[in-house]
Design a protein around this motif. Structure first.
Motif, PDB file in Angstrom:
ATOM      1  N   GLY A 139      -2.759  -7.759 -12.011  1.00  0.00           N
ATOM      2  CA  GLY A 139      -0.916  -8.649 -11.746  1.00  0.00           C
ATOM      3  C   GLY A 139       0.008  -8.819 -12.931  1.00  0.00           C
ATOM      4  N   SER A 278      -0.459  -0.667   5.266  1.00  0.00           N
ATOM      5  CA  SER A 278       0.776  -0.601   4.625  1.00  0.00           C
ATOM      6  C   SER A 278       1.784  -0.144   5.741  1.00  0.00           C
ATOM      7  CB  SER A 278       0.867  -1.708   3.060  1.00  0.00           C
ATOM      8  OG  SER A 278       0.787   0.406   2.810  1.00  0.00           O
ATOM      9  N   PHE A 312      -7.383  -6.873  -3.382  1.00  0.00           N
ATOM     10  CA  PHE A 312      -5.633  -5.923  -2.969  1.00  0.00           C
ATOM     11  C   PHE A 312      -6.816  -5.300  -2.632  1.00  0.00           C
ATOM     12  CE2 PHE A 312      -3.768  -1.769  -3.324  1.00  0.00           C
ATOM     13  CZ  PHE A 312      -2.424  -2.307  -3.161  1.00  0.00           C
ATOM     14  N   ARG A 381       1.020 -17.427  -1.480  1.00  0.00           N
ATOM     15  CA  ARG A 381       1.951 -17.144  -2.139  1.00  0.00           C
ATOM     16  C   ARG A 381       1.647 -17.126  -3.627  1.00  0.00           C
ATOM     17  NH1 ARG A 381       7.838 -17.348  -1.492  1.00  0.00           N
ATOM     18  NH2 ARG A 381       9.265 -15.578  -1.759  1.00  0.00           N
ATOM     19  N   LEU A 384      -0.116 -14.833  -5.607  1.00  0.00           N
ATOM     20  CA  LEU A 384       0.056 -13.605  -4.780  1.00  0.00           C
ATOM     21  C   LEU A 384      -0.320 -12.463  -6.082  1.00  0.00           C
ATOM     22  CD1 LEU A 384       0.185 -12.067  -2.330  1.00  0.00           C
ATOM     23  CD2 LEU A 384       2.141 -11.622  -2.502  1.00  0.00           C
ATOM     24  N   ARG A 385       0.456 -12.648  -7.068  1.00  0.00           N
ATOM     25  CA  ARG A 385       0.451 -11.109  -7.862  1.00  0.00           C
ATOM     26  C   ARG A 385      -1.018 -11.152  -8.678  1.00  0.00           C
ATOM     27  NH1 ARG A 385       4.787 -11.280 -12.766  1.00  0.00           N
ATOM     28  NH2 ARG A 385       6.693 -11.145 -10.859  1.00  0.00           N
ATOM     29  N   HIS A 391       4.568  -3.915  -7.634  1.00  0.00           N
ATOM     30  CA  HIS A 391       5.434  -5.080  -6.838  1.00  0.00           C
ATOM     31  C   HIS A 391       6.127  -4.418  -5.223  1.00  0.00           C
ATOM     32  CE1 HIS A 391       6.121  -7.242  -9.956  1.00  0.00           C
ATOM     33  NE2 HIS A 391       6.866  -5.957 -11.140  1.00  0.00           N
ATOM     34  N   GLN A 393       4.057  -2.461  -3.458  1.00  0.00           N
ATOM     35  CA  GLN A 393       3.005  -2.925  -2.883  1.00  0.00           C
ATOM     36  C   GLN A 393       2.298  -4.095  -2.146  1.00  0.00           C
ATOM     37  OE1 GLN A 393       0.705  -0.980  -5.204  1.00  0.00           O
ATOM     38  NE2 GLN A 393      -0.859   0.800  -4.328  1.00  0.00           N
ATOM     39  N   ARG A 394       3.073  -5.335  -2.645  1.00  0.00           N
ATOM     40  CA  ARG A 394       2.878  -6.397  -2.582  1.00  0.00           C
ATOM     41  C   ARG A 394       3.893  -6.641  -1.863  1.00  0.00           C
ATOM     42  NH1 ARG A 394       1.646  -7.083  -7.587  1.00  0.00           N
ATOM     43  NH2 ARG A 394       3.847  -7.528  -8.447  1.00  0.00           N
ATOM     44  N   ASP A 395       4.377  -6.283  -1.214  1.00  0.00           N
ATOM     45  CA  ASP A 395       5.946  -7.239  -0.615  1.00  0.00           C
ATOM     46  C   ASP A 395       5.539  -6.701   1.167  1.00  0.00           C
ATOM     47  OD1 ASP A 395       8.482  -7.522  -0.620  1.00  0.00           O
ATOM     48  OD2 ASP A 395       8.715  -5.112   0.395  1.00  0.00           O
ATOM     49  N   PHE A 397       3.099  -8.512   1.910  1.00  0.00           N
ATOM     50  CA  PHE A 397       2.553  -9.961   2.646  1.00  0.00           C
ATOM     51  C   PHE A 397       3.810 -10.175   2.386  1.00  0.00           C
ATOM     52  CE2 PHE A 397      -0.694  -6.535   0.543  1.00  0.00           C
ATOM     53  CZ  PHE A 397      -1.647  -7.030   1.576  1.00  0.00           C
ATOM     54  N   GLU A 398       4.541 -10.226   1.724  1.00  0.00           N
ATOM     55  CA  GLU A 398       5.870 -11.441   1.235  1.00  0.00           C
ATOM     56  C   GLU A 398       7.051 -11.025   2.752  1.00  0.00           C
ATOM     57  OE1 GLU A 398       6.568 -12.809  -1.112  1.00  0.00           O
ATOM     58  OE2 GLU A 398       6.080 -12.556  -2.071  1.00  0.00           O
TER      59      GLU A 398
END
Length: 460
Positions: A139, A278, A312, A381, A384-385, A391, A393-395, A397-398
């Motif tokens: 990250g 995802s 990840f 959170r 999380l990075r 960004h 891909q991780r979104d 989870f947000e």
């Protein structure tokens, strides 16, 4: 053992110059994400089974698959390289040390060794791209960007592979937030080499982060004919095209692309599974019926319960297991994740910092225990990075946390999270609709009406 120069002027110890030619061909294929990357290396090892760098390269290719079943094969490559390393160059010995660290699970140590090689060998394309890969899965966007920046003084259009380096630098700049430079360099790299799928992907990321969905679809569609020789990374590029449709509320189109392009076949590749899980999760969150598509993914994820090569990937395996895994597989996976957190590998520290909470949050969400999901996802959170990925891909989870907060009636938190998203992604109608719901639930009907109007206007 004789030493020859490769295509970028780096010394390679080999029995014959033809060996170096095959190594060069394999590296070129690797930079281009081509299907024949491994095949192009085989003649080098057939001609010179003791070639240190060829053995190291084969070990790298194994570990890049992010599948623990391939670690023993990478270890055999390491043993072969170590056996012949005494007569190797200092650069080659540095690569042996990096492979040794990676095989042992010390991925951070491998990255340090690649970075240590680069000041004296700035044209070492493998060290540069693998350091980039390591920073990516830590990250560390600034680390990706700066690693390239320290080396690009030695690259220009006269150096083979320069376009691929420029395209990779473009992606690093995008992740670090410099969208103008990323788009400029990414487009230039594609002009130089239209089959550069990573540079194409870098520009797609810029368009995603700026809400330019229609441009994104056109960008990918206009170039898709160039990627016939690329490997399964094409599925990830098609995932981006589906995500552009999702952003514009064209959910049926996104689901159609899932079947035709994102998951046209069942594979156990970790990135393929991440793409698919995802996208399905996003579609279900907006009310789409995805049918039995989870079943196949859950069966693949069940095979990876003890894998833990990348947190990840583990987070995405958890999504599939939570949705449709065999009975008890979600519990076994959570237990395996917690046990791995103490294993002493680089990724173990990531699991301890946020991965275990992330997995528990995913599982709780799917069970409908939204309060528990909020607790775990909120705990994950801040770090999380560290699971890596982009960004974009991780979104997911947000999104999951914001939806869970609303469903759990943690209303002030839900309002705060949806307000944050509306500023970060003002082009997304789904975001404005959820902000409207949270504003209404917290007693602000006027602001809720305004948010609802934004959602409707975007959908038109």
């Amino acid at each position: 053992m004789p030493v020859f120069s490769d295509v970028r002027g780096l010394a390679v110890t080999a029995a014959d110059p033809a060996v170096v030619g095959h190594v060069d061909a394999s590296i070129a294929a690797f930079l281009g994400f081509r299907k024949d990357t491994g095949e192009r290396l085989k003649p080098a090892l057939a001609l010179d089974p003791e070639c240190v760098f060829a053995n190291v390269l084969r070990g790298y290719y194994m570990l890049l698959m992010a599948n623990r079943t391939l670690v023993p094969r990478a270890a055999k490559c390491l043993a072969a390289a170590e056996k012949a390393a005494a007569g190797a160059t200092a650069r080659e010995q540095g690569h042996v040390a990096a492979l040794r660290a990676w095989v042992a699970g010390d991925f951070a140590g491998a990255v340090r060794r690649w970075e240590a090689l680069l000041p004296e060998n700035p044209r070492d394309a493998i060290a540069l791209r693998l350091a980039n890969y390591g920073h990516f899965y830590a990250g560390d966007a600034a680390g990706m960007r700066d690693s390239f920046a320290r080396c690009l003084h030695a690259w220009d259009e006269s150096v083979p592979g320069y376009g691929f380096m420029l395209g990779a630098y473009a992606f690093a700049q995008e992740e670090a937030g410099d969208y103008a430079a990323a788009e400029r360099d990414g487009r230039r790299a594609v002009e130089m080499q239209p089959a550069d799928i990573w540079a194409t992907h870098a520009v797609a990321h810029v368009l995603e982060m700026q809400g330019r969905a229609d441009e994104g679809v056109a960008w990918i569609t206009g170039l898709e004919g160039n990627f016939g020789e690329c490997h399964n990374f094409t599925y990830h590029l098609w995932w981006h095209r589906a995500l552009f449709h999702w952003d514009r509320g064209r959910y049926d189109a996104a689901l159609d692309l899932y079947d035709r392009e994102v998951r046209p076949e069942s594979t156990d590749d970790a990135l393929d599974i991440a793409n698919a899980t995802s996208l399905l999760w996003r579609l279900e969150q907006v009310g789409m019926d995805v049918g039995d598509r989870w079943q196949e993914l859950a069966a693949r994820a069940a095979e990876r319960i003890g894998d833990h090569m990348l947190v990840f990937s583990d987070a995405h395996f958890a999504m599939a297991l939570a949705a449709a895994g065999p009975e008890g597989s979600d519990r076994r996976f959570a237990e395996s994740c917690r046990a791995f957190a103490g294993a002493g590998e680089t990724q173990s520290a990531v699991m301890a910092a946020c991965g275990a909470d992330l997995v528990d949050g995913v599982l709780a969400y799917r069970r409908g225990d939204f309060g528990r999901a909020v607790d775990h996802l909120s705990a994950a959170r801040p770090a999380l990075r560290g699971i890596g990925g982009s960004h974009a891909q991780r979104d997911v989870f947000e999104q999951m946390l914001a939806v869970a907060a609303l469903k759990a009636e943690r209303l002030p938190l839900a309002r705060a999270l949806w307000s944050e998203r509306s500023r970060r992604k003002p082009w997304c109608g789904w975001t404005w609709g959820n902000l409207a719901d949270s504003l209404s639930a917290t007693g602000d009907p006027i602001a809720a009406a305004g948010a609802r109007a934004r959602a409707v206007a975007i959908a038109v």
